[in-house]
Design a protein around this motif. Structure first.
Motif, PDB file in Angstrom:
ATOM      1  N   ILE A   8      42.404  -2.819  46.955  1.00 54.92           N
ATOM      2  CA  ILE A   8      43.885  -2.853  46.715  1.00 54.92           C
ATOM      3  C   ILE A   8      44.346  -1.712  46.021  1.00 54.92           C
ATOM      4  CG2 ILE A   8      45.727  -4.246  45.866  1.00 54.92           C
ATOM      5  CD1 ILE A   8      44.294  -6.595  46.944  1.00 54.92           C
ATOM      6  N   LEU A  11      44.240   1.616  47.651  1.00 53.49           N
ATOM      7  CA  LEU A  11      45.288   1.833  48.615  1.00 53.49           C
ATOM      8  C   LEU A  11      46.710   2.129  47.924  1.00 53.49           C
ATOM      9  CD1 LEU A  11      44.176  -0.638  51.160  1.00 53.49           C
ATOM     10  CD2 LEU A  11      43.983   1.539  51.467  1.00 53.49           C
ATOM     11  N   LYS A  12      46.918   1.277  47.117  1.00 55.41           N
ATOM     12  CA  LYS A  12      48.047   1.512  46.146  1.00 55.41           C
ATOM     13  C   LYS A  12      48.049   3.101  45.659  1.00 55.41           C
ATOM     14  CE  LYS A  12      49.347  -3.074  44.575  1.00 55.41           C
ATOM     15  NZ  LYS A  12      49.392  -3.889  43.741  1.00 55.41           N
ATOM     16  N   CYS A  16      50.098   3.466  49.726  1.00 57.38           N
ATOM     17  CA  CYS A  16      50.006   2.772  50.722  1.00 57.38           C
ATOM     18  C   CYS A  16      51.224   1.487  50.196  1.00 57.38           C
ATOM     19  CB  CYS A  16      48.763   2.105  51.120  1.00 57.38           C
ATOM     20  SG  CYS A  16      47.884   3.314  51.705  1.00 57.38           S
ATOM     21  N   ASP A  18      52.971  -2.295  50.620  1.00 58.64           N
ATOM     22  CA  ASP A  18      52.443  -3.882  50.708  1.00 58.64           C
ATOM     23  C   ASP A  18      51.995  -4.285  52.015  1.00 58.64           C
ATOM     24  OD1 ASP A  18      52.496  -4.127  47.825  1.00 58.64           O
ATOM     25  OD2 ASP A  18      54.348  -5.147  47.879  1.00 58.64           O
ATOM     26  N   ILE A  21      48.996  -2.604  53.140  1.00 62.59           N
ATOM     27  CA  ILE A  21      47.660  -3.315  52.540  1.00 62.59           C
ATOM     28  C   ILE A  21      47.437  -4.609  53.040  1.00 62.59           C
ATOM     29  CG2 ILE A  21      47.056  -4.210  50.223  1.00 62.59           C
ATOM     30  CD1 ILE A  21      48.400  -2.051  48.735  1.00 62.59           C
ATOM     31  N   TYR A  24      45.592  -3.868  56.419  1.00 60.80           N
ATOM     32  CA  TYR A  24      44.270  -3.564  56.031  1.00 60.80           C
ATOM     33  C   TYR A  24      43.381  -4.632  55.799  1.00 60.80           C
ATOM     34  CZ  TYR A  24      40.532  -0.805  54.372  1.00 60.80           C
ATOM     35  OH  TYR A  24      39.317  -0.346  53.903  1.00 60.80           O
TER      36      TYR A  24
END
Length: 73
Positions: A8, A11-12, A16, A18, A21, A24
């Motif tokens: 997470i 990705l942030k 990316c 929410d 995420i 994903y």
């Protein structure tokens, strides 16, 4: 759980949102690696396109600066 938090955060850090995420992680839960890779590739392409767009904007500014200096505005 630590692996999930690491994913997470990664990705942030990659920009990316929410929704991305969530999608994903849903794919992670269903072991759909192929779709995860496709999703990551699409985001990567989007980031590269943003870079190209930024370069084009910089080129426009550089050209304007050049013209202004040449004409001594």
């Amino acid at each position: 759980m630590n692996k999930k938090l690491d994913i997470i955060q990664n990705l942030k850090d990659a920009g990316c949102d929410d929704d991305f995420i969530t999608k994903y992680l849903r794919l992670e839960k269903s072991y759909n690696r192929q779709e995860q890779l496709k999703l990551l590739s699409l985001h990567r392409t989007s980031l590269i396109n943003q870079i190209h767009d930024s370069y084009n904007m910089i080129d426009c500014l550089d050209y304007l600066i050049y013209k202004m200096k040449k004409q001594k505005y």
